[in-house]
Every structure is written in structure tokens, then in C-alpha cells.
Design an enzyme around this catalytic site. Structure first.
Site, PDB file in Angstrom:
ATOM      1  N   ASP A  17       6.066   4.827  -8.039  1.00 44.34           N
ATOM      2  CA  ASP A  17       4.810   5.579  -8.140  1.00 44.34           C
ATOM      3  C   ASP A  17       4.832   6.356  -9.442  1.00 44.34           C
ATOM      4  O   ASP A  17       5.071   7.567  -9.473  1.00 44.34           O
ATOM      5  CB  ASP A  17       4.659   6.504  -6.926  1.00 44.34           C
ATOM      6  CG  ASP A  17       4.509   5.716  -5.638  1.00 44.34           C
ATOM      7  OD1 ASP A  17       3.921   4.602  -5.680  1.00 44.34           O
ATOM      8  OD2 ASP A  17       4.973   6.195  -4.591  1.00 44.34           O
ATOM      9  N   LYS A  39       8.636  -1.283  -5.030  1.00 43.19           N
ATOM     10  CA  LYS A  39       7.250  -1.307  -4.545  1.00 43.19           C
ATOM     11  C   LYS A  39       6.319  -0.855  -5.667  1.00 43.19           C
ATOM     12  O   LYS A  39       6.545   0.179  -6.301  1.00 43.19           O
ATOM     13  CB  LYS A  39       7.074  -0.388  -3.341  1.00 43.19           C
ATOM     14  CG  LYS A  39       5.645  -0.392  -2.799  1.00 43.19           C
ATOM     15  CD  LYS A  39       5.545   0.330  -1.460  1.00 43.19           C
ATOM     16  CE  LYS A  39       5.213   1.788  -1.580  1.00 43.19           C
ATOM     17  NZ  LYS A  39       3.811   2.078  -1.928  1.00 43.19           N
ATOM     18  N   LEU A  67      -0.902  -3.405  -2.041  1.00 39.86           N
ATOM     19  CA  LEU A  67      -2.308  -3.414  -2.498  1.00 39.86           C
ATOM     20  C   LEU A  67      -3.281  -3.283  -1.336  1.00 39.86           C
ATOM     21  O   LEU A  67      -4.492  -3.172  -1.555  1.00 39.86           O
ATOM     22  CB  LEU A  67      -2.583  -4.708  -3.293  1.00 39.86           C
ATOM     23  CG  LEU A  67      -1.693  -4.885  -4.527  1.00 39.86           C
ATOM     24  CD1 LEU A  67      -2.012  -6.196  -5.246  1.00 39.86           C
ATOM     25  CD2 LEU A  67      -1.822  -3.712  -5.486  1.00 39.86           C
ATOM     26  N   LYS A  68      -2.778  -3.325  -0.119  1.00 38.96           N
ATOM     27  CA  LYS A  68      -3.596  -3.106   1.086  1.00 38.96           C
ATOM     28  C   LYS A  68      -4.945  -3.823   0.990  1.00 38.96           C
ATOM     29  O   LYS A  68      -6.006  -3.209   0.996  1.00 38.96           O
ATOM     30  CB  LYS A  68      -3.794  -1.609   1.344  1.00 38.96           C
ATOM     31  CG  LYS A  68      -2.488  -0.873   1.634  1.00 38.96           C
ATOM     32  CD  LYS A  68      -2.737   0.548   2.090  1.00 38.96           C
ATOM     33  CE  LYS A  68      -1.440   1.269   2.442  1.00 38.96           C
ATOM     34  NZ  LYS A  68      -0.635   1.628   1.273  1.00 38.96           N
ATOM     35  N   ILE A  72     -13.696 -10.147   2.695  1.00 39.43           N
ATOM     36  CA  ILE A  72     -13.998 -11.352   3.462  1.00 39.43           C
ATOM     37  C   ILE A  72     -12.829 -12.333   3.312  1.00 39.43           C
ATOM     38  O   ILE A  72     -12.086 -12.286   2.326  1.00 39.43           O
ATOM     39  CB  ILE A  72     -15.334 -12.011   3.021  1.00 39.43           C
ATOM     40  CG1 ILE A  72     -15.269 -12.460   1.559  1.00 39.43           C
ATOM     41  CG2 ILE A  72     -16.501 -11.084   3.266  1.00 39.43           C
ATOM     42  CD1 ILE A  72     -16.443 -13.347   1.164  1.00 39.43           C
ATOM     43  N   THR A  75     -12.083 -14.245   0.008  1.00 39.82           N
ATOM     44  CA  THR A  75     -11.636 -13.398  -1.106  1.00 39.82           C
ATOM     45  C   THR A  75     -10.191 -12.968  -0.897  1.00 39.82           C
ATOM     46  O   THR A  75      -9.388 -12.957  -1.843  1.00 39.82           O
ATOM     47  CB  THR A  75     -12.568 -12.172  -1.221  1.00 39.82           C
ATOM     48  OG1 THR A  75     -13.889 -12.647  -1.420  1.00 39.82           O
ATOM     49  CG2 THR A  75     -12.170 -11.273  -2.373  1.00 39.82           C
ATOM     50  N   THR A 121      -1.455   6.266   8.125  1.00 38.89           N
ATOM     51  CA  THR A 121      -0.803   7.400   8.791  1.00 38.89           C
ATOM     52  C   THR A 121      -1.505   8.729   8.498  1.00 38.89           C
ATOM     53  O   THR A 121      -1.199   9.734   9.127  1.00 38.89           O
ATOM     54  CB  THR A 121       0.681   7.499   8.397  1.00 38.89           C
ATOM     55  OG1 THR A 121       0.765   7.436   6.984  1.00 38.89           O
ATOM     56  CG2 THR A 121       1.487   6.393   9.034  1.00 38.89           C
TER      57      THR A 121
HETATM   58  O1  C5P Z   1       7.545   9.579  -2.590  1.00 41.47           O
HETATM   59  P1  C5P Z   1       7.572   9.042  -1.183  1.00 41.47           P
HETATM   60  O2  C5P Z   1       8.961   8.665  -0.707  1.00 41.47           O
HETATM   61  O3  C5P Z   1       6.833   9.928  -0.218  1.00 41.47           O
HETATM   62  O4  C5P Z   1       6.760   7.677  -1.308  1.00 41.47           O
HETATM   63  C1  C5P Z   1       6.468   6.883  -0.219  1.00 41.47           C
HETATM   64  C2  C5P Z   1       5.688   5.666  -0.632  1.00 41.47           C
HETATM   65  O5  C5P Z   1       5.237   5.007   0.520  1.00 41.47           O
HETATM   66  C3  C5P Z   1       4.439   5.957  -1.451  1.00 41.47           C
HETATM   67  O6  C5P Z   1       4.268   4.869  -2.353  1.00 41.47           O
HETATM   68  C4  C5P Z   1       3.326   5.993  -0.439  1.00 41.47           C
HETATM   69  O7  C5P Z   1       2.093   5.580  -0.942  1.00 41.47           O
HETATM   70  C5  C5P Z   1       3.822   4.992   0.573  1.00 41.47           C
HETATM   71  N1  C5P Z   1       3.300   5.217   1.916  1.00 41.47           N
HETATM   72  C6  C5P Z   1       3.528   6.384   2.626  1.00 41.47           C
HETATM   73  N2  C5P Z   1       3.058   6.545   3.888  1.00 41.47           N
HETATM   74  C7  C5P Z   1       2.368   5.573   4.437  1.00 41.47           C
HETATM   75  C8  C5P Z   1       2.126   4.399   3.755  1.00 41.47           C
HETATM   76  C9  C5P Z   1       2.616   4.240   2.484  1.00 41.47           C
HETATM   77  O8  C5P Z   1       4.172   7.297   2.126  1.00 41.47           O
HETATM   78  N3  C5P Z   1       1.955   5.742   5.651  1.00 41.47           N
END
Ligand code: C5P
Length: 236
Positions: A17, A39, A67-68, A72, A75, A121
């Protein structure tokens, strides 16, 4: 590969990130052989991260493109084919039946695995109601996990708190991937429902997604190695 056969060191997925490819490459260099799985999400993906994904895959690293997808079916299918051609290992889609079916069909023959996001979440029961659903979060998570399994989705992303319940529903054939991991003593940041690496593994997680506790550590490599040690111990 069945989840039980994953080597402990391959269970850590570091979330890149970061704002630029240059920052990501610097972090990947610092982590070296300590991390085999990365990731890439919205932030880096839309800032040059897709060519980086291809390059990482070419260098023998595994890549999770978070990328969630949701659109449709046609696509989604074409998008999944493009992601498969990048050499990615995991791709997330939202757990809607049409979307999951299209993604699973489109990844046939590739090494790409599809992960379903059941309910984000950040959503609670009130958020679901506001979005037009008449179900509680726990009921929708359960229903979507069952649908994902029936459709042949390869894995599910969940908070570590949901992992044990989802594992009971889907058995051991599907990969369970959990973010929200905080090694003892690290800052929680904006994560609320967190677990240590050892507890998440004990709850049934196959892969742990960890971002800030590694990439913002003074010594990222040491932070990754400490997580490997904790995971190896939890696996016995
Ligand atoms: O920095 P951290 O360990 O919190 O990063 C967790 C990663 O997992 C981030 O890329 C975040 O977008 C992703 N993520 C999350 N909780 C979710 C789904 C994805 O923290 N429920």
C-alpha cells in the site's frame, strides 16, 4: 495446491500500500528473499502497479491483485483474462453469484485463483440495511461463503474473527486469506478486528495479509522474519 501444503514462509502476503512503483520497488528490494507474495490494491494498481505485477511474477514472486471486481459477467470475464495474463496468483471479486461464476469460468486453464470478498468488513448490520439488504452481516457472510463454494471459487477473504466460522462452512479445500493482522506490540492503526499471526493461523487462516506492520517498520525484513517465525510456531 491444498491449503495444508503451503510452506509457512509462503503464507505471508505483504500489502504494497504505497503511492508509487518506485516506493514499492524500494520496499521489495529491502524485503529481498524474506517475502515471496505481494498484494497490490487500488492505490498502487492505479499508479503503475499492473506492469509491476507482471514484472514481479516474472521474477518468481507471487502477486495478489486486490481489485475487488464487480460488473456484468462479460466485463468481469474479460478483466479476469487480462489479470491471468499478467501472471497474478490471486484476484479478488465481490461475492455476487454472477460475478463469481464469470470469474471462475474465465480463469479456467490459468494458474490464477479467484478469492471472494463476502461482505466488506467496514459494513455493519445498519450499513447492510441502508444498502437495501434484509440480512445481518453474519447471515450474508455465511450465505455468500456457501455460494462461493458451490460456484467453485478458490478462496475467501475474511477478517480473522470470521475465519473459524467460514472454515466450518467451506471445509479445507478453499483458501482463507485474512487481513487485519497485528503482531503483538505493533500499532493497530485503523484496524479494529485484529488478531496476531499465531491466532489467525489457529483460527484457520491459510494466508495472512500484512501491510503497515511490515512496510512501516524500521526494519521491514526483520518484521517479516518475525511473522514467519510466529506462523511456523503456530503451525507446529
Ligand atoms: O496495513 P494493514 O496491515 O492494515 O493492511 C491490510 C491490507 O488488507 C490493506 O491493503 C487493506 O486494504 C486490506 N484489507 C483490510 N481489511 C479488509 C480487507 C482488506 O485491511 N477487510
Amino acid at each position: 495446491m491444498q491449503p495444508a501444503q503451503i510452506a509457512p514462509r509462503d503464507r505471508l502476503i505483504v500489502a504494497l500500500d504505497l503511492p508509487s512503483v518506485a516506493a514499492a520497488e524500494a520496499m521489495i528490494d529491502r524485503l529481498g528473499d524474506s517475502v515471496s507474495f505481494y498484494k497490490i490494491g487500488y492505490q498502487l494498481g492505479y499508479a503503475g502497479g499492473l506492469p509491476l505485477a507482471r514484472e514481479l511474477a516474472g521474477r518468481g514472486k507471487k502477486v495478489f491483485l486486490d481489485l475487488k471486481l464487480h460488473d456484468i459477467g462479460n466485463t468481469v470475464a474479460r478483466g479476469v483474462e487480462s489479470v491471468a495474463a499478467l501472471g497474478a496468483t490471486f484476484l479478488t471479486v465481490h461475492a455476487y453469484p454472477q460475478t463469481m461464476k464469470a470469474a471462475v469460468e474465465a480463469r479456467a486453464g490459468a494458474s490464477l485463483k479467484i478469492l471472494a470478498v463476502t461482505v466488506l468488513t467496514s459494513y455493519d448490520d445498519n450499513d447492510l440495511q441502508a444498502a437495501g439488504y434484509g440480512l445481518k452481516v453474519s447471515d450474508l457472510v455465511e450465505a455468500r461463503a456457501r455460494q462461493a463454494q458451490a460456484i467453485g471459487v478458490d478462496g475467501i477473504v475474511s477478517s480473522p474473527e470470521e475465519a473459524a466460522a467460514i472454515r466450518k462452512i467451506v471445509g479445507h479445500e478453499m483458501n482463507l486469506v485474512t487481513p487485519g493482522i497485528r503482531p503483538a506490540g505493533s500499532a493497530t492503526g485503523d484496524q479494529k478486528r485484529i488478531m496476531t499471526p499465531a491466532r489467525a493461523i489457529a483460527a484457520g487462516a491459510d494466508y495472512l495479509v500484512v501491510g503497515r506492520p511490515v512496510v512501516e517498520a524500521d526494519d521491514p525484513k526483520a518484521a517479516a522474519e518475525a511473522i514467519h517465525a510466529e506462523v511456523a510456531q503456530a503451525l507446529g
